[in-house]
Design an enzyme around this catalytic site. Sequence first.
Site, mmCIF file in Angstrom:
data_model
loop_
_atom_site.group_PDB
_atom_site.id
_atom_site.type_symbol
_atom_site.label_atom_id
_atom_site.label_comp_id
_atom_site.label_asym_id
_atom_site.label_seq_id
_atom_site.Cartn_x
_atom_site.Cartn_y
_atom_site.Cartn_z
ATOM 1 N N GLU A 68 40.194 20.202 3.766
ATOM 2 C CA GLU A 68 40.385 20.554 2.354
ATOM 3 C C GLU A 68 39.233 21.371 1.778
ATOM 4 O O GLU A 68 39.432 22.141 0.836
ATOM 5 C CB GLU A 68 40.609 19.299 1.511
ATOM 6 C CG GLU A 68 41.962 18.630 1.726
ATOM 7 C CD GLU A 68 41.973 17.637 2.886
ATOM 8 O OE1 GLU A 68 40.981 17.605 3.651
ATOM 9 O OE2 GLU A 68 42.956 16.892 3.026
ATOM 10 N N PHE A 130 45.969 2.415 -0.858
ATOM 11 C CA PHE A 130 45.677 3.265 0.282
ATOM 12 C C PHE A 130 45.521 4.718 -0.185
ATOM 13 O O PHE A 130 46.361 5.237 -0.918
ATOM 14 C CB PHE A 130 46.799 3.170 1.324
ATOM 15 C CG PHE A 130 46.581 4.084 2.495
ATOM 16 C CD1 PHE A 130 45.494 3.906 3.340
ATOM 17 C CD2 PHE A 130 47.447 5.138 2.744
ATOM 18 C CE1 PHE A 130 45.275 4.754 4.416
ATOM 19 C CE2 PHE A 130 47.231 5.986 3.818
ATOM 20 C CZ PHE A 130 46.152 5.804 4.655
ATOM 21 N N GLN A 131 44.461 5.352 0.251
ATOM 22 C CA GLN A 131 44.125 6.736 -0.118
ATOM 23 C C GLN A 131 44.044 6.913 -1.640
ATOM 24 O O GLN A 131 44.371 7.983 -2.163
ATOM 25 C CB GLN A 131 45.105 7.731 0.503
ATOM 26 C CG GLN A 131 44.965 7.784 2.022
ATOM 27 C CD GLN A 131 45.616 8.992 2.658
ATOM 28 O OE1 GLN A 131 46.618 9.486 2.185
ATOM 29 N NE2 GLN A 131 45.046 9.463 3.757
ATOM 30 N N LYS A 180 52.264 10.179 -7.593
ATOM 31 C CA LYS A 180 53.445 10.478 -6.803
ATOM 32 C C LYS A 180 54.736 10.196 -7.579
ATOM 33 O O LYS A 180 55.721 10.928 -7.445
ATOM 34 C CB LYS A 180 53.413 9.658 -5.507
ATOM 35 C CG LYS A 180 54.366 10.181 -4.450
ATOM 36 C CD LYS A 180 54.165 9.448 -3.127
ATOM 37 C CE LYS A 180 55.109 10.009 -2.066
ATOM 38 N NZ LYS A 180 54.963 9.296 -0.774
ATOM 39 N N MET A 499 16.452 29.825 7.425
ATOM 40 C CA MET A 499 15.755 29.723 6.151
ATOM 41 C C MET A 499 14.946 28.436 6.107
ATOM 42 O O MET A 499 13.840 28.409 5.553
ATOM 43 C CB MET A 499 16.754 29.793 4.996
ATOM 44 C CG MET A 499 16.106 30.088 3.655
ATOM 45 S SD MET A 499 15.226 31.665 3.626
ATOM 46 C CE MET A 499 16.476 32.759 2.987
#
Lengths: 604, 181
Positions: A68, A130-131, A180, A499
Amino acid sequence: MSASPIPAAQGAKQVTGAPQMTGAQMVLQVLREQGVTTLFGYPGGAVLPIYDQLYGQGDIRHVLVRHEQGAAHAAEGYARSSGKVGVLLVTSGPGATNAVTGLTDALLDSIPLVCITGQVPSHLIGSDAFQECDTVGITRHCTKHNYLVRSVEDLARTLHEAFYVAASGRPGPVVVDIPKDVQFARGTYVTKRSVPEHKTYRPRVEPEIARVEQAVALMAQARRPVFYTGGGVINSGPEASKLLRELVQLTGFPITSTLMGLGSYPASGPAWLGMLGMHGTYEANHAMHDCDVMINIGARFDDRITGRLDAFSPDSAKIHVDIDPTSINKTVRVAVPVIGDCTEVLRAMLDLWKARDLKADASALAEWWRAIDKWRGRKSLSFRPSTEVIKPQHAVRRLHALTKHRETYITTEVGQHQMWAAQHYDFEEPNRWMTSGGLGTMGYGLPAAIGTQMAHPDALVIDIAGEGSILMNMQEMSTALQYRLPVKVFILNNEYLGMVRQWQELLHGKRYSESYSHSLPDFVKLADAYGALGLRVSDPADLDATIQAMIDEPRAVIVDCVVSKEENCYPMIPSGKAHNEMLMPDDWDVDLDRVVDAKGRELV
Amino acid sequence: MNAPLSPYTAPPTPRPVSSHTLSVLVDNEPGVLARVVGMFSGRGYNIASLTVAEVAHADHVSRITIVTAGTPEEIEQVTLQLDRLVPVHSVTDLTLRGEAVERELAMIKVAGRGEDRQEALRLAEAFRARVVDASTASFVFELTGAASKIDHFVELMRPIGLVEVSRTGVAAIARGPEKTP
């Protein structure tokens, strides 16, 4: 009036005629109405209804990323190269948290994004389902604004509003979190046109004309002026760059840009001083330090620009053009603040300058240019050429030479290679340069290149990368191959987090703690494993042929360009120093303890 | 040599810090208070007092009154940063505007017997505090006024038998006939 039933039926139709659809259908409908054709995302349980709507339709192209974070950076690359809002779609929980880095990146660089996140069903919110994560809580600090949509009746309006907020004023990322059950529920669709004007958010675009008058009067009196421009000019659209070029030409003033502003004025233009700041040119930084009138257009006095604040351009009167009032006087006090969109302000400045037939003192300006030419004579971007080993600066210069006649877009990761790209790839047009400036996100370049290539399918898109950064989002090669995107990854491989190594050399007694890139993959084989072309070059004599082979290849390419390992990025203003206290490429053997004191070491 | 000054190491400015009361009208939507408070914590500003309640039910508008301290530059930044939040209608620096009424309500529990009890009552009368609860060994006083007046009353109650204090924080409104923009 007749008793015909027809008018009544029409009336009834108007009442019930507002389209009814599910929340998931609304998401697609809003995207269509907002002109979105490309969507970056990754499916998961809490966004399945939306993915179901994406199935089998042809209006919106979904690009399946491999992480993502990649979706967010790809949307950024898409937005920055096209001027449109970038859109991503991710699931709840880890989908949302993985996007956080990209959202923060977009916030710091003012990139318009709309990020749609799935959420667990409303009745499960707060139950550690969940999630589940508190997406609006987590993203509150890394977005311009965010929403949790609790009812399907609010969904279409909220999504339209999200696009408005993302793109208006100072652009930024906006999250819309959709449970949802709201995606499944049926409700009334609200069209873009029927959404009323926003109640509270109406950023000022037109400048106050009195302020523009003050600014222009100050400019006309200037003896040692300098334009200092930033990402605001790019964000304002190509018209702003056009107006800026005209104003620079008309006034005859020199111009420098921040990392974010490169391309708004062409690097081949006569007034161009190069980039300013920590790794800016000698002439740009000295002009900033010695100027008497500074005209800041769409930049924000970032600490990478100002260096030591109490020694920053001590004798100048400063004009600051910004669309965001919080940028005014945040770190540097200015004489003339002008709130407004860069395009509008530049147009007003030009109109006034022309209408009043203003001219700065020609002899003072000529003297100023003579001083600048002397600084230019230091050739601060020079480096010791080599026939043994490829110098990274040389590699970028050759890349520029071999691609400048094409429509080329450059993205970068973060580190030395990024600065060398900014210094040595001469940008002529806006929106051609995508780099993570504010947040400094390693792993930005490859997904950003994918997003850029989606917006410009026929253009040449090159990610100038380091071997460290590229591994942070390497998985997106798979995305590039899936969609046959011919992105070119040009790795300046010095086997160091360069760097970090440079700072350790300069500030930490050459103790190279964890900055050597051990156990690197074979990038040629890695490219091959993804189905891309892998090329390696280590002999300067082969460099041009390799770059040309990369350009000519129709597939994605990874070039492992093996460069000198211990090259430092100069010039450099050490932390805590002023613009006229730069380290130069010929200062290699200076006593660093004398240059950088203990206090400077504490800075980042 | 002067110490290097940067946004990271800038020492606390020697300029005087003053207290300002900000009146913030916001859309009463979920999370709006978190946005306001989060801006303060995220950018390192302090909140001395905060009150929030809906003031126009039909329009879903709430007023948040914040007392904060800082240099004039900091206060200006705070004001602009608040104004930048999407659900914020307006921000008014009542201290800068001058002429504002500021009040706070406090409930102060004092326990004691005999002479202390008498003294508590006498002081309460002098401060126009009301008794809202009483037992044979305690009082709860209700007091409304400027925050400094409440501070003063609490200090006087301390030796007499102060048990605990509950305060609402400051509510404020501009004087005169005009509506705060």
